[in-house]
Design an enzyme around this catalytic site. Structure first.
Site, PDB file in Angstrom:
ATOM      1  N   CYS A  28     -43.182   1.285  10.428  1.00  0.00           N
ATOM      2  CA  CYS A  28     -43.377   2.734  10.309  1.00  0.00           C
ATOM      3  C   CYS A  28     -43.973   3.308  11.590  1.00  0.00           C
ATOM      4  O   CYS A  28     -45.162   3.100  11.868  1.00  0.00           O
ATOM      5  CB  CYS A  28     -44.282   3.015   9.111  1.00  0.00           C
ATOM      6  SG  CYS A  28     -44.652   4.760   8.876  1.00  0.00           S
TER       7      CYS A  28
ATOM      8  N   CYS B 284     -46.596   6.075  10.971  1.00  0.00           N
ATOM      9  CA  CYS B 284     -47.884   5.523  10.535  1.00  0.00           C
ATOM     10  C   CYS B 284     -48.638   4.901  11.703  1.00  0.00           C
ATOM     11  O   CYS B 284     -49.827   5.122  11.885  1.00  0.00           O
ATOM     12  CB  CYS B 284     -47.667   4.426   9.486  1.00  0.00           C
ATOM     13  SG  CYS B 284     -46.552   4.858   8.164  1.00  0.00           S
ATOM     14  N   ASP B 285     -47.959   4.090  12.489  1.00  0.00           N
ATOM     15  CA  ASP B 285     -48.655   3.200  13.426  1.00  0.00           C
ATOM     16  C   ASP B 285     -48.432   3.508  14.909  1.00  0.00           C
ATOM     17  O   ASP B 285     -49.106   2.914  15.760  1.00  0.00           O
ATOM     18  CB  ASP B 285     -48.219   1.748  13.163  1.00  0.00           C
ATOM     19  CG  ASP B 285     -48.552   1.311  11.745  1.00  0.00           C
ATOM     20  OD1 ASP B 285     -49.557   1.828  11.211  1.00  0.00           O
ATOM     21  OD2 ASP B 285     -47.818   0.497  11.168  1.00  0.00           O
TER      22      ASP B 285
HETATM   23  P1  FAD Z   1     -44.981   2.121  -3.258  1.00  0.00           P
HETATM   24  O1  FAD Z   1     -46.259   2.296  -2.547  1.00  0.00           O
HETATM   25  O2  FAD Z   1     -43.988   1.163  -2.706  1.00  0.00           O
HETATM   26  O3  FAD Z   1     -45.351   1.697  -4.751  1.00  0.00           O
HETATM   27  C1  FAD Z   1     -44.358   1.280  -5.650  1.00  0.00           C
HETATM   28  C2  FAD Z   1     -45.017   0.345  -6.657  1.00  0.00           C
HETATM   29  O4  FAD Z   1     -44.094   0.079  -7.702  1.00  0.00           O
HETATM   30  C3  FAD Z   1     -45.413  -1.009  -6.068  1.00  0.00           C
HETATM   31  O5  FAD Z   1     -46.806  -1.204  -6.246  1.00  0.00           O
HETATM   32  C4  FAD Z   1     -44.588  -2.007  -6.861  1.00  0.00           C
HETATM   33  O6  FAD Z   1     -45.316  -3.212  -7.175  1.00  0.00           O
HETATM   34  C5  FAD Z   1     -44.267  -1.238  -8.137  1.00  0.00           C
HETATM   35  N1  FAD Z   1     -43.024  -1.630  -8.790  1.00  0.00           N
HETATM   36  C6  FAD Z   1     -41.778  -1.706  -8.203  1.00  0.00           C
HETATM   37  N2  FAD Z   1     -40.863  -2.054  -9.119  1.00  0.00           N
HETATM   38  C7  FAD Z   1     -41.548  -2.185 -10.307  1.00  0.00           C
HETATM   39  C8  FAD Z   1     -41.132  -2.544 -11.643  1.00  0.00           C
HETATM   40  N3  FAD Z   1     -39.854  -2.836 -11.918  1.00  0.00           N
HETATM   41  N4  FAD Z   1     -42.067  -2.600 -12.615  1.00  0.00           N
HETATM   42  C9  FAD Z   1     -43.380  -2.319 -12.341  1.00  0.00           C
HETATM   43  N5  FAD Z   1     -43.829  -1.978 -11.102  1.00  0.00           N
HETATM   44  C10 FAD Z   1     -42.907  -1.916 -10.099  1.00  0.00           C
HETATM   45  N6  FAD Z   1     -47.750   5.789   4.957  1.00  0.00           N
HETATM   46  C11 FAD Z   1     -48.596   6.704   5.496  1.00  0.00           C
HETATM   47  O7  FAD Z   1     -48.634   7.845   5.054  1.00  0.00           O
HETATM   48  N7  FAD Z   1     -49.430   6.363   6.530  1.00  0.00           N
HETATM   49  C12 FAD Z   1     -49.496   5.107   7.041  1.00  0.00           C
HETATM   50  O8  FAD Z   1     -50.252   4.831   7.979  1.00  0.00           O
HETATM   51  C13 FAD Z   1     -48.650   4.115   6.450  1.00  0.00           C
HETATM   52  N8  FAD Z   1     -48.677   2.847   6.915  1.00  0.00           N
HETATM   53  C14 FAD Z   1     -47.916   1.903   6.295  1.00  0.00           C
HETATM   54  C15 FAD Z   1     -48.053   0.586   6.721  1.00  0.00           C
HETATM   55  C16 FAD Z   1     -47.345  -0.427   6.083  1.00  0.00           C
HETATM   56  C17 FAD Z   1     -47.539  -1.855   6.541  1.00  0.00           C
HETATM   57  C18 FAD Z   1     -46.446  -0.098   5.020  1.00  0.00           C
HETATM   58  C19 FAD Z   1     -45.666  -1.188   4.322  1.00  0.00           C
HETATM   59  C20 FAD Z   1     -46.278   1.221   4.622  1.00  0.00           C
HETATM   60  C21 FAD Z   1     -47.007   2.242   5.245  1.00  0.00           C
HETATM   61  N9  FAD Z   1     -46.903   3.580   4.858  1.00  0.00           N
HETATM   62  C22 FAD Z   1     -47.754   4.509   5.396  1.00  0.00           C
HETATM   63  C23 FAD Z   1     -45.882   4.030   3.888  1.00  0.00           C
HETATM   64  C24 FAD Z   1     -46.489   4.206   2.478  1.00  0.00           C
HETATM   65  O9  FAD Z   1     -47.153   3.024   2.108  1.00  0.00           O
HETATM   66  C25 FAD Z   1     -45.397   4.536   1.474  1.00  0.00           C
HETATM   67  O10 FAD Z   1     -44.668   5.661   1.883  1.00  0.00           O
HETATM   68  C26 FAD Z   1     -45.994   4.819   0.087  1.00  0.00           C
HETATM   69  O11 FAD Z   1     -46.774   3.737  -0.349  1.00  0.00           O
HETATM   70  C27 FAD Z   1     -44.900   5.089  -0.926  1.00  0.00           C
HETATM   71  O12 FAD Z   1     -45.502   5.256  -2.174  1.00  0.00           O
HETATM   72  P2  FAD Z   1     -44.683   5.005  -3.528  1.00  0.00           P
HETATM   73  O13 FAD Z   1     -45.676   5.190  -4.617  1.00  0.00           O
HETATM   74  O14 FAD Z   1     -43.443   5.800  -3.515  1.00  0.00           O
HETATM   75  O15 FAD Z   1     -44.193   3.487  -3.460  1.00  0.00           O
END
Ligand code: FAD
Ligand code: NAP
Length: 315
Positions: A136, A139-140
């Site tokens: 990302c 992010c970084d």
């Molecule tokens: P996710 O955070 O992916 O959460 C989805 C959840 O659903 C997961 O916990 C997973 O276990 C669960 N899940 C999936 N399928 C199932 C299922 N079938 N049953 C039950 N549970 C399930 N964003 C920023 O804004 N700033 C940053 O600095 C930043 N840095 C990042 C650094 C890294 C290393 C990464 C990987 C991402 C970063 N991001 C950052 C991006 C950010 O993390 C994501 O955009 C955000 O977390 C998305 O949120 P979400 O809730 O849509 O999905």
């Protein structure tokens, strides 16, 4: 029967849970097979979530997310540590299929299962993820201000992110395994015009190396030319993403709601999918900015819309 089933406990799912329960829905369960918090908990540093900032050391993703579940539970959200296998529409309601043949009924469903950046598969990629290997640039990128970085990939994402990084970093080495990019021609043109983007074509990353402090360099293998050792502190990998949409797939492989050609769930501005009562929020949806603040915003909208839907259709 649940008023609302939330699938996924990242920023989108948790925010949906907060808004749905605090807004008056009674039986709301968030299914999350891991600990709540989502993919940001893998990141050692986050400095772009508004209002939450610490300079030295920067706040980690796990620290950012730590209070979220407690706040949601306070208003009545329940967490079940289960992996949802599948969601199905059955008349006016939904069936949530859990492991061991368990089926739960719900009036509305919010899918917040996120997306997962694909791994390229080089040595050190997992070990240094979040400590020099990143997926990302928004992010970084700032952590590499005025430093040199490597970007891997030849699609639209890799080239657009290379351009973004070229405005922050002193130099960007763009490594691609072929000599043709699959990105859109205007994007390729812009990359070619940038003085501080150097192309390394027909090449792959063999290894990223470093220490406890993070990445110190990259070994690149270029066809016919051998190995190149670049001493850079940051490597950005953009080799595609996997949209976590499998809960929306029927047994025959078709989807219960509309998705685009990449499998991203199509929603309107209220996070409504093409199937009434089914909402999608965060990285799993079309055009997601893939940021915590955006996922949280989506979740809030989906939570409020789920309340409206349940009131209109069941009360
Ligand atoms: P996710 O955070 O992916 O959460 C989805 C959840 O659903 C997961 O916990 C997973 O276990 C669960 N899940 C999936 N399928 C199932 C299922 N079938 N049953 C039950 N549970 C399930 N964003 C920023 O804004 N700033 C940053 O600095 C930043 N840095 C990042 C650094 C890294 C290393 C990464 C990987 C991402 C970063 N991001 C950052 C991006 C950010 O993390 C994501 O955009 C955000 O977390 C998305 O949120 P979400 O809730 O849509 O999905
Ligand atoms: P993508 O188009 O699938 O490109 C992935 C790139 O990574 C390809 O260049 C591929 O090489 C390379 N790659 C794959 N696996 C690799 C590995 N193991 N090691 C090294 N390189 C590897 O993914 P994307 O760039 O994320 O784009 C996804 C979709 O979103 C595309 O349809 C894209 O057009 C779209 N998108 C559009 C925009 C826009 O319109 N502005 C912006 C971003 C994304 P090969 O080329 O050799 O296969």
């Amino acid at each position: 029967m649940l008023d609302c089933a939330i699938i996924g406990g990242g920023p989108a799912g948790l925010s949906a849970g907060l808004y749905a329960t605090r807004g008056g829905l009674k039986d709301v369960v968030m299914y999350e097979f891991g600990l709540p918090g989502g993919q940001i908990t893998q990141s050692s540093e986050i400095e772009n979530y508004p209002g939450v900032f610490r300079e030295d050391p920067p706040i980690s993703g796990a620290e950012l997310m730590e209070p979220w579940p407690k706040q949601c539970m306070h208003f009545g959200l329940k967490h079940e540590m289960e992996e949802v296998k599948r969601v199905e529409r059955d008349g006016d309601i939904f069936k949530i299929y859990l492991p061991n043949e368990k089926v739960v009924k719900a009036k509305s469903v919010i899918v917040a299962t996120g997306s997962t950046p694909k791994r390229a598969g080089f040595k050190g990629e997992e070990e240094f993820l979040g400590r020099g290997v990143s997926t990302c640039a928004t992010c970084d990128g700032f952590f590499y201000k005025n430093k040199e970085v490597v970007v891997l990939g030849g699609g639209d994402t890799a080239l657009e992110e290379a351009l973004y990084l070229s405005n922050i970093c002193s130099k960007v080495y763009l490594v691609h395994r072929r000599d043709q990019f699959r990105a859109a021609p205007p994007t390729i043109e812009r990359v070619l015009k940038k003085d501080n983007i150097e192309l390394i074509l027909n090449a792959t990353i063999k290894e990223v190396y470093g220490s406890n402090m993070g990445v110190e360099g990259v070994i690149i293998e270029q066809k016919g030319k051998g190995e190149i050792d670049l001493k850079v502190p940051g490597v950005f990998v953009f080799v595609g993403t996997i949209v976590n949409n499998k809960v929306l797939k029927r047994e025959d492989g078709s989807f219960i709601c509309d998705v685009n050609e990449r499998g991203e769930v199509i929603v309107d501005l209220k996070m409504r999918t093409s199937l009434p009562g089914l909402f999608a929020a965060g990285d799993v949806r079309v055009d997601a900015a893939k940021q915590v603040v955006c996922a949280a915003g989506d979740g809030a909208v989906a939570g409020m819309e789920a309340i409206n839907y349940v009131r209109e259709h069941f009360e």
